[in-house]
Design an enzyme around this catalytic site. Structure first.
Site, PDB file in Angstrom:
ATOM      1  N   ASP A  84       9.067 -54.609  42.153  1.00 41.92           N
ATOM      2  CA  ASP A  84       7.670 -54.545  41.730  1.00 41.92           C
ATOM      3  C   ASP A  84       7.167 -55.881  41.175  1.00 41.92           C
ATOM      4  O   ASP A  84       7.848 -56.517  40.361  1.00 41.92           O
ATOM      5  CB  ASP A  84       7.580 -53.476  40.631  1.00 41.92           C
ATOM      6  CG  ASP A  84       6.172 -53.234  40.139  1.00 41.92           C
ATOM      7  OD1 ASP A  84       5.384 -52.643  40.894  1.00 41.92           O
ATOM      8  OD2 ASP A  84       5.871 -53.634  38.996  1.00 41.92           O
ATOM      9  N   HIS A 116       0.642 -46.854  47.439  1.00 44.00           N
ATOM     10  CA  HIS A 116       0.094 -46.139  46.279  1.00 44.00           C
ATOM     11  C   HIS A 116      -0.916 -46.973  45.494  1.00 44.00           C
ATOM     12  O   HIS A 116      -1.487 -46.474  44.522  1.00 44.00           O
ATOM     13  CB  HIS A 116       1.234 -45.717  45.362  1.00 44.00           C
ATOM     14  CG  HIS A 116       1.909 -46.905  44.725  1.00 44.00           C
ATOM     15  ND1 HIS A 116       2.643 -47.817  45.457  1.00 44.00           N
ATOM     16  CD2 HIS A 116       1.907 -47.359  43.455  1.00 44.00           C
ATOM     17  CE1 HIS A 116       3.072 -48.774  44.644  1.00 44.00           C
ATOM     18  NE2 HIS A 116       2.648 -48.523  43.423  1.00 44.00           N
ATOM     19  N   ASP A 117      -1.094 -48.233  45.873  1.00 39.39           N
ATOM     20  CA  ASP A 117      -2.044 -49.108  45.173  1.00 39.39           C
ATOM     21  C   ASP A 117      -3.290 -49.375  46.001  1.00 39.39           C
ATOM     22  O   ASP A 117      -4.123 -50.197  45.625  1.00 39.39           O
ATOM     23  CB  ASP A 117      -1.404 -50.474  44.881  1.00 39.39           C
ATOM     24  CG  ASP A 117      -0.310 -50.389  43.844  1.00 39.39           C
ATOM     25  OD1 ASP A 117      -0.388 -49.498  42.975  1.00 39.39           O
ATOM     26  OD2 ASP A 117       0.615 -51.218  43.900  1.00 39.39           O
ATOM     27  N   ASP A 142      12.375 -47.926  42.849  1.00 42.43           N
ATOM     28  CA  ASP A 142      11.450 -48.982  42.463  1.00 42.43           C
ATOM     29  C   ASP A 142      12.084 -49.753  41.311  1.00 42.43           C
ATOM     30  O   ASP A 142      12.659 -49.150  40.409  1.00 42.43           O
ATOM     31  CB  ASP A 142      10.122 -48.348  42.002  1.00 42.43           C
ATOM     32  CG  ASP A 142       8.920 -49.134  42.473  1.00 42.43           C
ATOM     33  OD1 ASP A 142       8.875 -50.342  42.181  1.00 42.43           O
ATOM     34  OD2 ASP A 142       8.041 -48.539  43.125  1.00 42.43           O
ATOM     35  N   GLU A 192       7.642 -56.832  46.388  1.00 39.34           N
ATOM     36  CA  GLU A 192       6.184 -56.817  46.311  1.00 39.34           C
ATOM     37  C   GLU A 192       5.779 -58.248  45.962  1.00 39.34           C
ATOM     38  O   GLU A 192       5.648 -58.616  44.803  1.00 39.34           O
ATOM     39  CB  GLU A 192       5.659 -55.847  45.243  1.00 39.34           C
ATOM     40  CG  GLU A 192       4.141 -55.721  45.344  1.00 39.34           C
ATOM     41  CD  GLU A 192       3.473 -55.159  44.088  1.00 39.34           C
ATOM     42  OE1 GLU A 192       2.343 -54.689  44.203  1.00 39.34           O
ATOM     43  OE2 GLU A 192       4.059 -55.202  42.998  1.00 39.34           O
TER      44      GLU A 192
END
Ligand code: GLC
Ligand code: MG
Length: 557
Positions: free
Chosen positions: A201, A330-331, A98, A258
């Protein structure tokens, strides 16, 4: 289209804290991941994205990095990381890390130096402004986790700094070429280790709409969503293109952004042939039902809304590049709890949702536990909640007048913690995740939903996902599954989601998105039945009868 090494792969996201704990401290770790490499190979995935394992105070579970060049001791050591990259490589698995570079932690030495001397060079690494008690702030934007984007600079009463996320996540000033150079150096340092690439990210936030100014308030707090500024900010792609040129391209690295709120005309710059990223996540379905007032006022998507969003995304990327397709991460809450109508948790329905998503054009990303049908968890009280975003939305709900009980019930379906409970390896204590006390409560459904029960059982959700991955890799079908165009079939049919994938073969993918049987006319003769989530197929007179939640992949003759 130029063919790339990653096009035909299936990717898998690991949230390391909740994947597998090797040392009994209750926190998943890198050695835990190493131990599960044979499992990942058995599943068939070939790209593995690890959520952050860098040194971090874990204020936002590692998305707040205090040292980009070291591993947090709770996750292991740099030797562990090197070993993971090497051992995975031997098994044909690329490790993707990440890349959290919109912001760092307030405990990063850059920020400490900026606090010590805001007028020195490190002051320019962040957005720091002079401000005096009683003065208006430079802008009224609301941070993603609630409250103003501005906070007092630690140790000062006349300086403030900008944070798009939590106050422990100060934004880096991308306008400063020194910052960019430092970040590129770090990215190359990792890529030189043999990393496959990065998931990038929150990247759309690096370009601020400057100078800072107010937008009309959208809640009673007088603030406005930071997404209003993203609509105005121009030129993020100049930064991204520079980054790609300096880092990813020379390494032929894989990169997945993202990215959300992108403008349609910008898509070619992001994921086109010479785009700055290999691919980006399609988040269009995530925004269905979202209410600007907050989670408490938001609605779950209906099957028709889901289908419309997915087909629109397939149209947008056609001829441009590849989206990365997900039902969860994960969000987000668990896809099977979010996109299937309330209460529907059968294996057939779970497989149907997963299959419809997996067979789309683009790169399939599975999130840990998806392959065994993990579901949203149960929160007994707000004390069970760890996620800072959920805690903020809970407060927003209380402020809107909900009781504590109502507020918890209203935010629970959207909580990021739903995806962060430990992986359910078995029906043993703590679902086999740890020999100690897990950092987060295991979903109480683990005796029913776990890998040990499903492995080798032909009708399990797990074996179904394995068959999808195998189809994507199979020499006969890969060309069509990976590169074929998507064309909706009978899109007006309510609660039927069906599409063609047209390549050197023609596939028909269909899912019955409701608890009743229905008939679907066939556009041609069935050549082969490739996937069926139920034991039977009944076809006659140019039509198939689809049982509730039935999912099929057919090859047309
Ligand atoms: C991304 C991450 C999320 C994190 C945020 C701030 O959205 O996926 O987990 O909280 O960025 O880094
Ligand atoms: Mg551990």
């Amino acid at each position: 289209m130029q063919r790339k090494w990653w096009h035909g792969k299936t990717a898998y996201q690991i949230y390391p804290k909740s994947f597998c704990d090797s040392d009994g401290d209750g926190i998943g770790d890198i050695r835990g991941v190493i131990g599960k490499l044979p499992y990942l190979r058995e599943l068939g995935v070939e790209i593995v994205w690890l959520s952050p394992v860098y040194r971090s105070p874990l204020a936002d579970q590692g998305y707040d990095i205090s040292d980009y060049y070291s591993i947090d001791p709770r996750f292991g050591t740099m030797e562990d990381m090197d070993e993971l990259i090497a051992r995975a490589g031997e098994m044909g698995i690329s490790i993707v890390m990440d890349l959290v570079i919109n912001h760092c932690s307030d405990e990063h030495e850059w920020f400490r130096k900026a606090c010590a001397d805001p007028d020195g060079p490190y002051g320019e690494y962040f957005y720091i402004r002079e401000w005096h008690e009683g003065e208006k702030l430079p802008c009224n934007w609301r941070s993603y986790f609630g409250g103003s984007v501005w906070d007092l600079l630690p140790g000062h009463t006349d300086r403030i700094y900008f944070h798009a996320f939590h106050k422990k996540q100060p934004d880096l000033n991308w306008e400063n070429p020194e910052v960019r150079a430092e970040l590129y150096k770090m990215i190359n340092w990792w890529l030189d280790k043999g990393l496959g690439g990065f998931r990038i990210d929150a990247i759309i936030n690096i370009k601020k709409f400057l100078p800072f100014r107010d937008f009309p308030a959208d809640r009673e707090d007088g603030l406005c969503s930071i997404r209003r500024m993203l609509e105005k900010a121009q030129g993020v792609y100049l930064f991204l293109d520079e980054m790609a040129r300096e880092t990813f391209r020379p390494h032929d690295a894989f990169s997945v952004g993202e990215v959300f709120d992108e403008k349609e005309e910008d898509l070619p710059f992001i994921i086109g042939e010479n785009g700055c990223f290999s691919t980006m996540f399609d988040f269009s379905e995530k925004h269905i039902g979202a209410d600007p007032r907050g989670w408490y006022a938001s609605a779950l998507p209906t099957p028709e809304e889901y289908k419309a969003a997915v087909f629109a995304a397939q149209r947008r990327c056609a001829g441009v590049g590849f989206f990365s397709n997900i039902i969860e991460n994960h969000d987000e809450p668990r896809g099977v709890s979010h996109y299937l109508p309330a209460g529907e948790r059968s294996d057939a329905a779970k497989k149907m949702l997963g299959g419809l998503n997996f067979m789309l054009r683009g790169l399939p990303f599975l999130y840990q536990g998806q392959e065994i049908g993990m579901e949203n968890t149960v929160f007994d009280s707000i004390g069970d909640v760890d996620d800072i975003s959920t805690l903020d939305e809970y407060r927003v709900a209380l402020d809107a007048g909900l009781t504590e009980e109502q507020a918890l019930a209203a935010v629970a379906p959207f909580s990021r913690d739903n995806a962060r409970t430990p992986f359910q390896w078995s029906a043993e204590a703590n679902a086999g995740f740890t020999a100690g006390t897990p950092w987060m409560k295991v979903n109480p459904n683990y005796p029913r939903v776990n890998l040990a029960d499903q492995r080798g059982r032909p009708d399990s959700v797990y074996e179904f996902y394995r068959s999808l991955i195998a189809l994507r890799k199979s020499p006969d079908y890969a060309e069509t599954v990976v590169y074929g165009e998507t064309e909706p079939y009978l899109p007006e049919e309510k609660d039927l989601m069906a599409y063609f994938r047209r390549g050197d073969r023609t596939l028909l993918v269909a899912g019955n998105f409701r608890a009743e049987e229905r008939t679907m006319p066939l556009p041609g003769e069935i050549g082969a039945l490739l996937i069926n989530n139920l034991p039977e197929l009944s076809a006659a007179d140019g039509a198939v009868r689809l049982a509730p939640w039935q999912f099929l992949v057919l090859e047309l003759a």
